[in-house]
Write a protein that holds these residues in place. Structure first.
Motif, PDB file in Angstrom:
ATOM      1  N   LYS A 158       0.839  -1.205   0.000  1.00 13.59           N
ATOM      2  CA  LYS A 158       0.000   0.000   0.000  1.00 13.59           C
ATOM      3  C   LYS A 158       0.877   1.259   0.000  1.00 13.59           C
ATOM      4  O   LYS A 158       0.639   2.210  -0.745  1.00 13.59           O
ATOM      5  CB  LYS A 158      -0.889   0.037   1.251  1.00 13.59           C
ATOM      6  N   HIS A 159       1.894   1.246   0.869  1.00 14.42           N
ATOM      7  CA  HIS A 159       2.748   2.429   1.010  1.00 14.42           C
ATOM      8  C   HIS A 159       3.616   2.652  -0.229  1.00 14.42           C
ATOM      9  O   HIS A 159       3.785   3.794  -0.673  1.00 14.42           O
ATOM     10  CB  HIS A 159       3.608   2.312   2.269  1.00 14.42           C
ATOM     11  N   THR A 160       4.157   1.570  -0.800  1.00 10.42           N
ATOM     12  CA  THR A 160       5.001   1.759  -1.985  1.00 10.42           C
ATOM     13  C   THR A 160       4.163   2.223  -3.173  1.00 10.42           C
ATOM     14  O   THR A 160       4.628   3.022  -3.993  1.00 10.42           O
ATOM     15  CB  THR A 160       5.806   0.490  -2.351  1.00 10.42           C
ATOM     16  N   PHE A 161       2.913   1.757  -3.256  1.00 12.91           N
ATOM     17  CA  PHE A 161       2.024   2.243  -4.327  1.00 12.91           C
ATOM     18  C   PHE A 161       1.802   3.746  -4.178  1.00 12.91           C
ATOM     19  O   PHE A 161       1.908   4.504  -5.158  1.00 12.91           O
ATOM     20  CB  PHE A 161       0.678   1.507  -4.296  1.00 12.91           C
ATOM     21  N   ALA A 162       1.491   4.196  -2.965  1.00 11.07           N
ATOM     22  CA  ALA A 162       1.251   5.622  -2.731  1.00 11.07           C
ATOM     23  C   ALA A 162       2.498   6.443  -3.079  1.00 11.07           C
ATOM     24  O   ALA A 162       2.405   7.508  -3.714  1.00 11.07           O
ATOM     25  CB  ALA A 162       0.849   5.853  -1.272  1.00 11.07           C
ATOM     26  N   GLN A 163       3.681   5.944  -2.699  1.00  7.61           N
ATOM     27  CA  GLN A 163       4.931   6.632  -3.030  1.00  7.61           C
ATOM     28  C   GLN A 163       5.124   6.736  -4.545  1.00  7.61           C
ATOM     29  O   GLN A 163       5.555   7.782  -5.062  1.00  7.61           O
ATOM     30  CB  GLN A 163       6.112   5.892  -2.401  1.00  7.61           C
ATOM     31  N   ASP A 164       4.799   5.658  -5.257  1.00 12.55           N
ATOM     32  CA  ASP A 164       4.926   5.657  -6.720  1.00 12.55           C
ATOM     33  C   ASP A 164       4.059   6.751  -7.336  1.00 12.55           C
ATOM     34  O   ASP A 164       4.499   7.491  -8.231  1.00 12.55           O
ATOM     35  CB  ASP A 164       4.504   4.302  -7.300  1.00 12.55           C
ATOM     36  N   ILE A 165       2.813   6.840  -6.873  1.00 17.88           N
ATOM     37  CA  ILE A 165       1.874   7.814  -7.436  1.00 17.88           C
ATOM     38  C   ILE A 165       2.360   9.239  -7.155  1.00 17.88           C
ATOM     39  O   ILE A 165       2.325  10.110  -8.031  1.00 17.88           O
ATOM     40  CB  ILE A 165       0.460   7.595  -6.849  1.00 17.88           C
ATOM     41  N   VAL A 166       2.850   9.472  -5.932  1.00 19.90           N
ATOM     42  CA  VAL A 166       3.338  10.812  -5.569  1.00 19.90           C
ATOM     43  C   VAL A 166       4.548  11.185  -6.417  1.00 19.90           C
ATOM     44  O   VAL A 166       4.639  12.309  -6.932  1.00 19.90           O
ATOM     45  CB  VAL A 166       3.677  10.871  -4.062  1.00 19.90           C
ATOM     46  N   SER A 208      -8.207   1.994 -29.112  1.00 20.50           N
ATOM     47  CA  SER A 208      -9.004   3.231 -29.100  1.00 20.50           C
ATOM     48  C   SER A 208      -8.142   4.464 -28.881  1.00 20.50           C
ATOM     49  O   SER A 208      -8.647   5.518 -28.513  1.00 20.50           O
ATOM     50  CB  SER A 208     -10.073   3.146 -28.003  1.00 20.50           C
ATOM     51  N   GLY A 209      -6.828   4.313 -29.066  1.00 17.21           N
ATOM     52  CA  GLY A 209      -5.970   5.495 -29.037  1.00 17.21           C
ATOM     53  C   GLY A 209      -5.044   5.638 -27.856  1.00 17.21           C
ATOM     54  O   GLY A 209      -4.189   6.525 -27.838  1.00 17.21           O
ATOM     55  N   VAL A 210      -5.218   4.790 -26.805  1.00 15.59           N
ATOM     56  CA  VAL A 210      -4.265   4.819 -25.684  1.00 15.59           C
ATOM     57  C   VAL A 210      -2.944   4.247 -26.201  1.00 15.59           C
ATOM     58  O   VAL A 210      -2.931   3.215 -26.876  1.00 15.59           O
ATOM     59  CB  VAL A 210      -4.798   3.989 -24.489  1.00 15.59           C
ATOM     60  N   ARG A 211      -1.826   4.903 -25.902  1.00 22.58           N
ATOM     61  CA  ARG A 211      -0.560   4.497 -26.521  1.00 22.58           C
ATOM     62  C   ARG A 211      -0.104   3.108 -26.092  1.00 22.58           C
ATOM     63  O   ARG A 211       0.418   2.348 -26.907  1.00 22.58           O
ATOM     64  CB  ARG A 211       0.535   5.523 -26.220  1.00 22.58           C
ATOM     65  N   SER A 212      -0.271   2.781 -24.818  1.00 18.62           N
ATOM     66  CA  SER A 212       0.118   1.436 -24.377  1.00 18.62           C
ATOM     67  C   SER A 212      -0.648   1.065 -23.120  1.00 18.62           C
ATOM     68  O   SER A 212      -1.087   1.940 -22.357  1.00 18.62           O
ATOM     69  CB  SER A 212       1.630   1.348 -24.116  1.00 18.62           C
ATOM     70  N   ALA A 213      -0.810  -0.231 -22.918  1.00 22.65           N
ATOM     71  CA  ALA A 213      -1.438  -0.751 -21.707  1.00 22.65           C
ATOM     72  C   ALA A 213      -0.464  -1.722 -21.056  1.00 22.65           C
ATOM     73  O   ALA A 213       0.274  -2.433 -21.735  1.00 22.65           O
ATOM     74  CB  ALA A 213      -2.751  -1.450 -22.041  1.00 22.65           C
ATOM     75  N   HIS A 214      -0.460  -1.737 -19.737  1.00 26.63           N
ATOM     76  CA  HIS A 214       0.492  -2.562 -18.997  1.00 26.63           C
ATOM     77  C   HIS A 214      -0.271  -3.417 -17.987  1.00 26.63           C
ATOM     78  O   HIS A 214      -1.078  -2.893 -17.223  1.00 26.63           O
ATOM     79  CB  HIS A 214       1.490  -1.684 -18.232  1.00 26.63           C
ATOM     80  N   ILE A 215      -0.014  -4.711 -18.014  1.00 26.07           N
ATOM     81  CA  ILE A 215      -0.558  -5.616 -16.995  1.00 26.07           C
ATOM     82  C   ILE A 215       0.614  -5.952 -16.086  1.00 26.07           C
ATOM     83  O   ILE A 215       1.582  -6.586 -16.496  1.00 26.07           O
ATOM     84  CB  ILE A 215      -1.185  -6.855 -17.638  1.00 26.07           C
ATOM     85  N   VAL A 216       0.536  -5.469 -14.847  1.00 22.05           N
ATOM     86  CA  VAL A 216       1.705  -5.369 -13.972  1.00 22.05           C
ATOM     87  C   VAL A 216       1.516  -6.196 -12.705  1.00 22.05           C
ATOM     88  O   VAL A 216       0.414  -6.269 -12.166  1.00 22.05           O
ATOM     89  CB  VAL A 216       1.940  -3.878 -13.609  1.00 22.05           C
ATOM     90  N   ASP A 217       2.616  -6.778 -12.228  1.00 23.45           N
ATOM     91  CA  ASP A 217       2.593  -7.605 -11.018  1.00 23.45           C
ATOM     92  C   ASP A 217       2.536  -6.714  -9.779  1.00 23.45           C
ATOM     93  O   ASP A 217       3.553  -6.178  -9.325  1.00 23.45           O
ATOM     94  CB  ASP A 217       3.842  -8.493 -10.978  1.00 23.45           C
ATOM     95  N   GLY A 218       1.344  -6.553  -9.229  1.00 25.71           N
ATOM     96  CA  GLY A 218       1.158  -5.693  -8.068  1.00 25.71           C
ATOM     97  C   GLY A 218       1.709  -6.258  -6.776  1.00 25.71           C
ATOM     98  O   GLY A 218       1.664  -5.590  -5.738  1.00 25.71           O
ATOM     99  N   ARG A 219       2.245  -7.491  -6.817  1.00 23.40           N
ATOM    100  CA  ARG A 219       2.846  -8.082  -5.613  1.00 23.40           C
ATOM    101  C   ARG A 219       4.289  -7.628  -5.427  1.00 23.40           C
ATOM    102  O   ARG A 219       4.916  -7.943  -4.417  1.00 23.40           O
ATOM    103  CB  ARG A 219       2.803  -9.618  -5.712  1.00 23.40           C
ATOM    104  N   VAL A 220       4.812  -6.895  -6.413  1.00 27.94           N
ATOM    105  CA  VAL A 220       6.191  -6.400  -6.368  1.00 27.94           C
ATOM    106  C   VAL A 220       6.184  -4.974  -5.832  1.00 27.94           C
ATOM    107  O   VAL A 220       5.413  -4.127  -6.302  1.00 27.94           O
ATOM    108  CB  VAL A 220       6.821  -6.420  -7.783  1.00 27.94           C
ATOM    109  N   GLU A 221       7.023  -4.697  -4.841  1.00 31.33           N
ATOM    110  CA  GLU A 221       7.103  -3.338  -4.310  1.00 31.33           C
ATOM    111  C   GLU A 221       7.531  -2.373  -5.421  1.00 31.33           C
ATOM    112  O   GLU A 221       8.438  -2.664  -6.199  1.00 31.33           O
ATOM    113  CB  GLU A 221       8.088  -3.278  -3.142  1.00 31.33           C
ATOM    114  N   HIS A 222       6.887  -1.208  -5.463  1.00 32.21           N
ATOM    115  CA  HIS A 222       7.144  -0.162  -6.462  1.00 32.21           C
ATOM    116  C   HIS A 222       6.918  -0.669  -7.890  1.00 32.21           C
ATOM    117  O   HIS A 222       7.588  -0.233  -8.834  1.00 32.21           O
ATOM    118  CB  HIS A 222       8.567   0.403  -6.315  1.00 32.21           C
TER     119      HIS A 222
END
Length: 301
Positions: free
Chosen positions: A45-53, A265-279
């Motif tokens: 949770k904390h590393t996700f918030a840090q990434d967004i900031v 529909s025009g989005v340049r790229s989509a990413h399916i990402v492993d959310g179990r990895v910090e950051h």
């Protein structure tokens, strides 16, 4: 503490590797669907918030769309109400919809906002009902019934899909340097509230905003080939072939369909990402290797 020569080189390498990505994505909109392990494990949770900031600090415009299935299930259980599903969708009667709104629009949304703000961001929580951001229509299902001449219509209650989006409130927040955090609850023409799959909302939002990237956090390493190896990059046509030959199946299918719809529909790229990895979000966006699968249209932009 004095840096060793080795540590200094590593840090410098990481910063230099990130620089072209920072330059490229400054001023760009990125829609991130937040859910899974990243949403329930304290460290993640904390590393996700840090990434967004950090993304916001270096000039990007992150928009967070979140789920909350486990939290909804836990509260329903405490209330003595069983969770029922049809084709992966939660059957949502009026009582369950009240719980969904409490959990998604209240508890979960405000926890994410608080975490981002604690780490130095300026987040604002919304549901799709605010400023009629998400107009919804009821999702309907049919199945064959041998005893009837016509297909049987299955009513799973207040479950919706996105009919349209009015992003005026998001545009205002971005102009004000805020980070929007959106709970996937929409409002119908009848004034009813509808529970909408967070992946679908994130995908449609990325399409309407013509976002640079759509990032879907998941509990797997990404899209795998038949040998179980991670595929780091796919074009839309390759991805479609893998769906047709059964390489992509099960729970990964909705996410991949969502990613394909976005890039087509025009989005340049989509990413399916492993959310179990910090950051995980930073690693996917700012490094050459990434921690998931990148899907792109294959068209020249």
């Amino acid at each position: 503490m004095t840096l060793t020569s080795s540590s200094a080189k590593t840090i410098a390498h990481v910063l230099i590797e990130a620089l072209p990505y920072i330059n490229r994505f400054t001023g760009k909109t990125l829609v991130i669907k937040y859910g899974g392990n990243a949403m329930v494990e304290e460290a993640l949770k904390h590393t996700f918030a840090q990434d967004i900031v950090l993304m916001k600090r270096v000039g990007m415009n992150p928009i967070v769309v979140h789920g909350g299935g486990p939290q909804i299930g836990n509260l329903l259980k405490r209330l003595g109400k069983p969770s029922e599903f049809f084709q992966g969708m939660r059957i949502t009667d009026s009582e369950t919809m009240d719980v969904v709104q409490m959990v998604l629009g209240g508890l979960v949304n405000k926890e994410i906002v608080t975490l981002i703000n604690r780490h130095g961001g300026a987040a604002v929580g919304l549901t799709g009902k605010d400023a009629e951001l998400i107009r919804a229509r009821k999702m309907t299902f049919t199945r064959d019934n041998p005893e009837m001449n016509a297909p049987e219509i299955i009513d799973i209650g207040h479950v919706g899909e996105v009919a349209s989006l009015d992003t005026a409130v998001i545009d205002l927040l971005i102009q004000g340097n805020f980070i929007p955090v959106i709970a996937p609850i929409g409002v119908g023409d009848d004034g009813q509230s509808y529970n909408i799959n967070a992946d679908l909302v994130a995908g449609k939002l990325a399409e309407v905003l013509q976002a640079e990237k759509l990032v879907l956090l998941t509990n797997t390493s990404g899209v795998l080939d038949k040998q179980g190896e991670l595929l780091r990059e796919l074009e839309a046509t390759q991805t479609q072939t893998m769906i047709e030959d059964g390489t992509i199946s099960g729970g990964m299918l909705p996410k991949v369909h969502c990613a394909l719809d976005a890039v087509n529909s025009g989005v340049r790229s989509a990413h399916i990402v492993d959310g179990r990895v910090e950051h995980a979000v930073l690693l996917e966006i700012f490094t050459n290797e990434g921690v998931g699968t990148l899907i792109k249209s294959g068209r020249k932009h």
